[in-house]
Design an enzyme around this catalytic site. Structure first.
Site, PDB file in Angstrom:
ATOM      1  N   HIS A   1      -0.144  24.798 -62.100  1.00 40.91           N
ATOM      2  CA  HIS A   1       1.134  25.405 -62.536  1.00 40.91           C
ATOM      3  C   HIS A   1       1.659  24.795 -63.670  1.00 40.91           C
ATOM      4  CE1 HIS A   1       4.338  27.951 -61.393  1.00 40.91           C
ATOM      5  NE2 HIS A   1       4.584  27.493 -60.174  1.00 40.91           N
TER       6      HIS A   1
ATOM      7  N   THR B   1     -16.110  28.959 -55.951  1.00 43.41           N
ATOM      8  CA  THR B   1     -16.972  28.249 -54.834  1.00 43.41           C
ATOM      9  C   THR B   1     -16.955  29.164 -53.783  1.00 43.41           C
ATOM     10  OG1 THR B   1     -16.860  26.364 -53.629  1.00 43.41           O
ATOM     11  CG2 THR B   1     -14.593  27.171 -54.344  1.00 43.41           C
TER      12      THR B   1
END
Length: 416
Positions: free
Chosen positions: A378, A326
């Site tokens: 994560h 993006t």
């Protein structure tokens, strides 16, 4: 009478929004002619007439929510096709009428073409409003749109002209009016997916910065020749896409996602490109970026961005990405923390290129720098992998010659 029903557009989609009637109630339509535009939670699509006949639109109005299978309209196929006036006959019977018609025919294209060059593609305006903007040289960005879905209408432009230097749109000072607008299917989906992403992933963001000197030098040197040969401009997205496709192969966890209790890895890079449109954010996918040339990537970016702004993206073009890029820099963003595009596990944020003083070999020099951010899940990607991935992207961008073979040419020559 033939019923035109709202078609099935996806397994999980149960309702759509009627964006626009292309044809009006009572119009005669030909077979396969577009009669309406519908918006699902993922894309916009057209509805075609199944038979030729007179259209009956029923009670559905623009902005209404319809269920899959609902009757959108009916077509009376037994109705006779209306006869069109014969221009040659009129011309033969009245020479003066033909002379009067000629200049009008020539003037019409000029009148309709004028606003096209003056109103940017990302700003929506009615034909009358666009004509006034072009004639009076009004900055479209200074006009507050009040039409359906943010469209500029005639009164908006007239209000801006009658109140120069005052509050945009001619509103009174200290105005406290407010208005409500129904959320579109796309905006509802964006809202739901962003909250879902924040709530279901262990999201962290790591940052770095890239010296864009070499890439900017390459663009300056080769942009004219590149466009002459390939027919497209040489932008930054091709460099970033290519760098990410190489780094994704070296750090496969960044290119994976969780499916139940399984980790699904991809040996290819289908990179989603975030595109902002007047309707909201869409994320079309460029397939197999690792196998595309720079020119192929630039052509695909232009194609998908154009389709996004024209609401022509298909479901296939919006699904299946393995990683997202993006670019908030086009709006002036210096730094941000992008949100992961589910079910993917990572997203790279590009930002504004800004000249900053840098310490290089003991000397302070001015360099064009860009902050880059990698948001990652994560649960799949550890800190070592995320940081190493972003450092690798930085290395490839600062040494663009490595994009050809994925490593330092001198080290390859020396087999190091």
């Amino acid at each position: 009478m033939i019923d035109i029903k709202v078609p099935t557009v996806g397994e999980s989609i149960s309702e759509v929004t009627l964006l626009k009637w292309v044809k009006k109630d009572g119009d005669y339509v030909e077979r396969d002619e577009v009669i309406a535009e519908l918006e699902s939670e993922k894309a916009t699509f057209e509805v075609n007439a199944e038979k030729a006949g007179v259209l009956k639109t029923g009670g559905a109005a623009e902005g209404d929510t319809l269920k899959i299978g609902d009757v959108l309209a009916t077509i009376d196929e037994t109705a006779a096709k209306p006869e069109k006036a014969e221009a040659p006959a009129a011309a033969a019977s009245n020479g003066k009428a033909a002379e009067a018609a000629a200049p009008k025919k020539e003037a019409a294209p000029a009148q309709s073409a004028a606003p096209v060059a003056s109103v940017p593609n990302d700003i929506k305006a009615t034909p009358v409003a666009a004509a006034i903007i072009a004639d009076k040289k009004v900055d479209p960005k200074s006009v507050t749109p009040t039409g359906y879905q943010g469209k500029i209408i005639k009164d908006d432009v007239l209000a801006a002209l009658s109140n120069p230097g005052k509050v945009t749109g001619g509103k009174a000072l200290f105005n406290r009016d407010k208005r409500s607008e129904k959320m579109s299917q796309l905006r509802k989906t964006i809202s739901r997916r962003l909250v879902e992403s924040k709530n279901t992933t262990a999201m962290l963001t790591t940052f770095n910065e890239v010296d864009m000197t070499n890439i900017m030098a390459i663009r300056t040197k080769y942009k004219d020749k590149f466009k002459e040969i390939h027919g497209v401009g040489l932008g930054f997205m091709s460099f970033f896409s290519k760098a990410c496709s190489i780094a994704l192969q070296e750090w496969p966890a960044v290119n994976a996602y969780i499916d139940g209790d399984q980790l699904v890895y991809h040996d290819y890079a289908d990179i989603s490109i975030a595109v902002s449109t007047p309707r909201g954010l869409t994320v079309p996918v460029i397939r197999n970026v690792e196998s595309l040339s720079m020119a192929d990537i630039e052509k695909k970016v232009i194609e998908l961005a154009g389709k996004a702004k024209d609401n022509k993206l298909t479901m296939e073009e919006l699904q299946g990405g393995t990683f997202t890029i993006t670019n908030g820099g086009v709006f002036g963003s210096l730094m941000s923390t992008p949100i992961i595009n589910l079910p993917q596990s990572a997203i790279l944020g590009m930002h504004k290129i800004q000249e900053r003083p840098m310490a290089i070999n003991g000397q302070v020099v001015i360099r064009p720098m860009m902050y880059v951010a990698l948001s990652y899940d994560h649960r799949i990607i550890d800190g070592r992998e995320s940081v190493s991935f972003l450092v690798r992207v930085k290395e490839l961008l600062e040494n663009p010659e490595q994009l050809l073979i994925g490593r330092d040419p001198v080290k390859s020559l020396l087999e190091l």
